[in-house]
Design an enzyme around this catalytic site. Structure first.
Site, mmCIF file in Angstrom:
data_model
loop_
_atom_site.group_PDB
_atom_site.id
_atom_site.type_symbol
_atom_site.label_atom_id
_atom_site.label_comp_id
_atom_site.label_asym_id
_atom_site.label_seq_id
_atom_site.Cartn_x
_atom_site.Cartn_y
_atom_site.Cartn_z
ATOM 1 N N HIS A 308 0.851 -1.195 0.000
ATOM 2 C CA HIS A 308 0.000 0.000 0.000
ATOM 3 C C HIS A 308 0.881 1.236 0.000
ATOM 4 C CE1 HIS A 308 -3.184 2.800 1.129
ATOM 5 N NE2 HIS A 308 -4.024 1.854 0.773
ATOM 6 N N ASP A 366 -7.902 -5.395 0.025
ATOM 7 C CA ASP A 366 -8.348 -6.300 -1.054
ATOM 8 C C ASP A 366 -7.944 -7.742 -0.828
ATOM 9 O OD1 ASP A 366 -7.535 -3.517 -2.998
ATOM 10 O OD2 ASP A 366 -9.559 -4.294 -2.719
HETATM 11 C C1 SDX Z 1 -6.225 -0.004 -2.920
HETATM 12 O O1 SDX Z 1 -4.447 4.493 -2.041
HETATM 13 C C2 SDX Z 1 -5.404 3.859 -1.405
HETATM 14 O O2 SDX Z 1 -5.819 4.251 -0.342
HETATM 15 C C3 SDX Z 1 -5.974 2.683 -2.166
HETATM 16 C C4 SDX Z 1 -6.988 1.836 -1.392
HETATM 17 C C5 SDX Z 1 -8.286 2.596 -1.136
HETATM 18 O O3 SDX Z 1 -9.007 2.199 -0.217
HETATM 19 O O4 SDX Z 1 -8.619 3.509 -1.948
HETATM 20 O O5 SDX Z 1 -6.446 1.411 -0.170
HETATM 21 C C6 SDX Z 1 -7.388 0.607 -2.225
HETATM 22 O O6 SDX Z 1 -5.977 0.335 -4.044
HETATM 23 C C7 SDX Z 1 -5.345 -0.968 -2.172
HETATM 24 C C8 SDX Z 1 -4.122 -1.449 -3.017
HETATM 25 C C9 SDX Z 1 -4.608 -2.553 -3.948
HETATM 26 N N1 SDX Z 1 -3.539 -2.932 -4.890
HETATM 27 C C10 SDX Z 1 -2.902 -4.103 -4.791
HETATM 28 O O7 SDX Z 1 -3.071 -4.921 -3.886
HETATM 29 C C11 SDX Z 1 -1.951 -4.380 -5.959
HETATM 30 C C12 SDX Z 1 -0.624 -4.912 -5.421
HETATM 31 N N2 SDX Z 1 0.064 -3.841 -4.702
HETATM 32 C C13 SDX Z 1 1.022 -3.039 -5.425
HETATM 33 O O8 SDX Z 1 0.854 -2.901 -6.791
HETATM 34 C C14 SDX Z 1 1.495 -1.798 -4.666
HETATM 35 O O9 SDX Z 1 1.776 -2.208 -3.386
HETATM 36 C C15 SDX Z 1 0.590 -0.580 -4.615
HETATM 37 C C16 SDX Z 1 0.172 -0.153 -5.969
HETATM 38 C C17 SDX Z 1 -0.605 -0.862 -3.783
HETATM 39 C C18 SDX Z 1 1.391 0.535 -3.960
HETATM 40 O O10 SDX Z 1 2.425 0.839 -4.814
HETATM 41 P P1 SDX Z 1 3.503 2.000 -4.447
HETATM 42 O O11 SDX Z 1 3.174 2.668 -3.181
HETATM 43 O O12 SDX Z 1 3.702 2.853 -5.658
HETATM 44 O O13 SDX Z 1 4.775 1.156 -4.127
HETATM 45 P P2 SDX Z 1 5.807 0.665 -5.197
HETATM 46 O O14 SDX Z 1 5.112 0.096 -6.391
HETATM 47 O O15 SDX Z 1 6.804 1.745 -5.415
HETATM 48 O O16 SDX Z 1 6.481 -0.568 -4.406
HETATM 49 C C19 SDX Z 1 7.509 -0.335 -3.461
HETATM 50 C C20 SDX Z 1 8.378 -1.584 -3.535
HETATM 51 C C21 SDX Z 1 8.775 -1.945 -4.968
HETATM 52 O O17 SDX Z 1 10.012 -2.622 -4.895
HETATM 53 P P3 SDX Z 1 11.378 -1.761 -5.229
HETATM 54 O O18 SDX Z 1 11.196 -1.174 -6.621
HETATM 55 O O19 SDX Z 1 11.471 -0.696 -4.153
HETATM 56 O O20 SDX Z 1 12.494 -2.786 -5.166
HETATM 57 O O21 SDX Z 1 7.634 -2.731 -3.045
HETATM 58 C C22 SDX Z 1 7.458 -3.656 -4.114
HETATM 59 C C23 SDX Z 1 7.742 -2.939 -5.402
HETATM 60 O O22 SDX Z 1 8.236 -3.834 -6.392
HETATM 61 N N3 SDX Z 1 6.054 -4.094 -4.035
HETATM 62 C C24 SDX Z 1 5.638 -5.345 -4.197
HETATM 63 C C25 SDX Z 1 4.243 -5.290 -4.008
HETATM 64 N N4 SDX Z 1 3.858 -4.033 -3.762
HETATM 65 C C26 SDX Z 1 4.996 -3.297 -3.790
HETATM 66 N N5 SDX Z 1 6.299 -6.506 -4.472
HETATM 67 C C27 SDX Z 1 5.533 -7.621 -4.548
HETATM 68 N N6 SDX Z 1 4.187 -7.650 -4.375
HETATM 69 C C28 SDX Z 1 3.515 -6.508 -4.105
HETATM 70 N N7 SDX Z 1 2.185 -6.533 -3.936
#
Ligand code: SDX
Length: 431
Positions: A308, A366
Site C-alpha cells: 500500500h 483487497d
Molecule cells: C487499494 O491508495 C489507497 O488508499 C488505495 C486503497 C483505497 O481504499 O482507496 O487502499 C485501495 O488500491 C489498495 C491497493 C490494492 N492494490 C494491490 O493490492 C496491488 C498490489 N500492490 C502493489 O501494486 C502496490 O503495493 C501498490 C500499488 C498498492 C502501492 O504501490 P507504491 O506505493 O507505488 O509502491 P511501489 O510500487 O513503489 O512498491 C515499493 C516496492 C517496490 O520494490 P522496489 O522497486 O522498491 O524494489 O515494493 C514492491 C515494489 O516492487 N512491491 C511489491 C508489491 N507491492 C509493492 N512486491 C511484490 N508484491 C507486491 N504486492
C-alpha cells in the site's frame, strides 16, 4: 487552514525563498509551495504524488505507520463493529454521527431514491452480455447526467444534495442490474421495506421464480464490507473525482471518472486480481513459487492484495476483513475453504519473508474481501463493482468538500519536459 507561523527556506544557486509551513490536526506538516513558481521560476517534481498533499480535508485520516484509519475522527474498527453503512455515509457527508431523527430522515431519503429512471433499462440493453460489470457501471453512471438534469448544477447546494443522495441510493441498483444483465437474468427492483445491504443482496440473487429471503449473516457481512470501503483519503480514484470536479464537471461525470480509475488492478481491481491469484496458486505447496516470483524484479508478478502507498503497517481494514472472513465462512458452514487456507498461509509466508518485511508490505483491504464475496455467491467480476458502490459515498463527500472550498482552483499540474527543443519542419521529400 490555520495561519502559518513557520517558514521553510529553499536555497538554490545562491538564492533562497521562504515557504510557509502549515500544521495539521494530525499527520505531517506541509510546506506550502503555491508561491514557489511565482517566486523562483522553479517547479517541484513528484510523479505519483508520493510526497504531495493535494488538498486539505477533514473527512478521513490515515496513519500509515500506525495502521490507523479514522473517519471524521472515529476509528474504522469501531465503525465496522458498532455502526452501519448508511450511518457511516451520514458521518462522511455531514461530519457528525446522526441523531436518531437525522438517521431516520437520511435513510428514508436514500431508500426513496433507489429506483432508476425506467428508460435506463434500454441503456443497459445496449451492452453485450459479456461486458464486465465495471464497464457497465462506468457507462450507466456517466449516463445519469443525461437522465437527471435537475441535479447537475453544481452551483446549487440543493442540486448537490440531491445528486449525492441519488448516487448513494442508486449505485446498488446499478451494480445489481449490471450483474443481472451479465448473467442473463431479469432485473430485480429495489424494495423500500429492506435495509440497504439486504436490498442489494436481493437485487443480485432473487429470481422471479421464487421468494428470496435475505440471510441476516450475509446482509451484516455485506454492510460491513460497504463500511470498510467507504472512503480512504486522497487515493487514486478520489483524486480523479476531485480533479474532474475542479473543472466544474457534473457529479455523475465525476463519479464515472472515479469508477474508471478504481477499476485498475493496482487499485480497486486488486480484489478481483487477488482472488484470481489465490485460485491460480491453488494449493499451499505452490506458495513458495509465487513468493519467489513476487520478489523477482524480472517478473512483473506482484502479490495482489499486498502492499500500500500509505500503510507501512497492517491495513486496519484488512484486520477487520480477516475476522469477518473467518466468521462468515464459519456461519455459512463453508468448511476449510481452500482459497482462505491459501490466503492465510500466503500471508504468513510473506510476512515471514525479509523482502516483504523490509519493504513494509502487508495485506491490504483487497486481500481478504474477495474470499468473503466469493463465499456470499458473487463472481470475481462483481468484486470491484461492490468496491465502487461502497466508495461512492467517499467520492461524493470529497467532491462536496472540494466544491465548498473557496480556494478551489482547476487542477492543472506542470511537467519536467525532456522532449526536443524547437526545430524546423522538414518536407517529406527531404526526409
Ligand atoms: C487499494 O491508495 C489507497 O488508499 C488505495 C486503497 C483505497 O481504499 O482507496 O487502499 C485501495 O488500491 C489498495 C491497493 C490494492 N492494490 C494491490 O493490492 C496491488 C498490489 N500492490 C502493489 O501494486 C502496490 O503495493 C501498490 C500499488 C498498492 C502501492 O504501490 P507504491 O506505493 O507505488 O509502491 P511501489 O510500487 O513503489 O512498491 C515499493 C516496492 C517496490 O520494490 P522496489 O522497486 O522498491 O524494489 O515494493 C514492491 C515494489 O516492487 N512491491 C511489491 C508489491 N507491492 C509493492 N512486491 C511484490 N508484491 C507486491 N504486492
Amino acid at each position: 487552514m490555520t495561519e502559518s507561523t513557520r517558514n521553510a527556506t529553499l536555497s538554490l544557486d545562491g538564492q533562497s525563498w521562504e515557504l510557509p509551513v502549515h500544521s495539521p490536526t494530525a499527520g505531517p506538516d506541509v510546506i506550502d509551495i503555491r508561491t514557489l513558481y511565482g517566486q523562483s521560476g522553479l517547479f517541484t517534481y513528484d510523479p505519483g504524488f508520493t510526497s504531495t498533499a493535494s488538498c486539505d480535508s477533514t473527512i478521513t485520516f490515515i496513519d500509515g505507520d500506525k495502521g490507523e484509519l479514522l473517519h471524521r475522527g472515529y476509528p474504522i474498527d469501531q465503525l465496522a463493529s458498532k455502526s452501519h453503512f448508511l450511518e457511516v455515509c451520514y458521518l462522511l457527508l455531514y461530519g457528525e454521527l446522526p441523531s436518531p431523527a437525522q438517521l431516520e430522515d437520511f435513510e428514508s431519503r436514500v431508500t426513496n431514491h433507489t429506483m432508476l429512471h425506467e428508460q435506463m433499462v434500454n441503456f443497459f440493453r445496449g451492452f453485450r452480455r459479456d461486458a464486465h460489470p465495471m464497464a457497465i457501471m462506468v457507462g450507466v453512471v456517466g449516463a445519469m447526467s443525461a437522465f437527471y438534469h435537475d441535479s447537475t448544477d453544481i452551483s446549487d447546494p440543493w442540486q448537490r444534495e440531491v445528486a449525492s443522495i441519488r448516487l448513494i441510493a442508486k449505485m446498488p441498483t446499478i451494480a445489481a442490474w449490471a450483474y443481472k444483465y451479465h448473467i442473463g437474468q431479469p432485473f430485480v427492483y429495489p424494495r423500500n421495506d429492506l435495509d440497504y445491504a439486504s436490498n442489494f443482496l436481493r437485487m443480485c440473487f432473487a429470481v422471479p421464480a421464487e421468494d428470496y429471503e435475505v440471510n441476516p449473516i450475509l446482509s451484516r457481512a455485506m454492510d460491513r464490507i460497504f463500511t470498510l470501503h467507504a472512503d480512504h483519503e486522497q487515493n487514486a480514484s478520489t483524486s480523479t473525482v476531485r480533479l474532474a470536479s475542479s473543472s466544474g464537471a457534473n457529479p455523475f461525470a465525476c463519479i464515472a471518472a472515479g469508477i474508471a480509475c478504481l477499476w485498475g488492478p493496482a487499485h480497486g481491481g486488486a480484489n478481483q486480481a487477488c482472488l484470481e491469484m489465490l485460485r491460480e496458486i491453488g494449493t499451499v505447496d505452490k506458495i513458495p513459487e509465487y513468493i519467489a516470483r513476487a520478489k523477482d524484479k524480472n517478473d512483473p508478478f506482484r502479490l495482489m492484495g499486498f502492499g500500500h502507498r500509505v500503510y507501512k503497517n497492517f491495513d486496519p481494514r484488512a484486520k477487520v476483513m480477516k475476522q469477518s472472513a473467518d466468521e462468515v465462512l464459519d456461519l455459512l458452514g463453508v468448511e476449510n475453504n481452500p482459497t482462505l487456507q491459501v490466503a492465510k498461509e500466503l500471508e504468513a509466508a510473506a510476512l515471514a519473508d525479509p523482502y516483504f518485511a523490509d519493504k513494509k508490505l502487508f495485506p491490504n483491504v483487497d486481500f481478504y474481501s474477495g474470499i468473503i464475496l466469493e463465499a456470499m455467491g458473487f463472481p470475481t467480476s462483481m468484486f470491484t463493482p461492490i468496491f465502487a458502490l461502497s466508495r461512492t459515498v467517499g467520492w461524493i463527500s470529497q467532491w462536496k468538500e472540494q466544491l465548498a472550498d473557496p480556494q478551489m482552483k482547476i487542477g492543472r499540474p506542470r511537467q519536467l519536459y525532456l522532449g526536443e527543443t524547437e526545430r524546423d519542419y522538414i518536407d517529406i521529400e527531404n526526409r
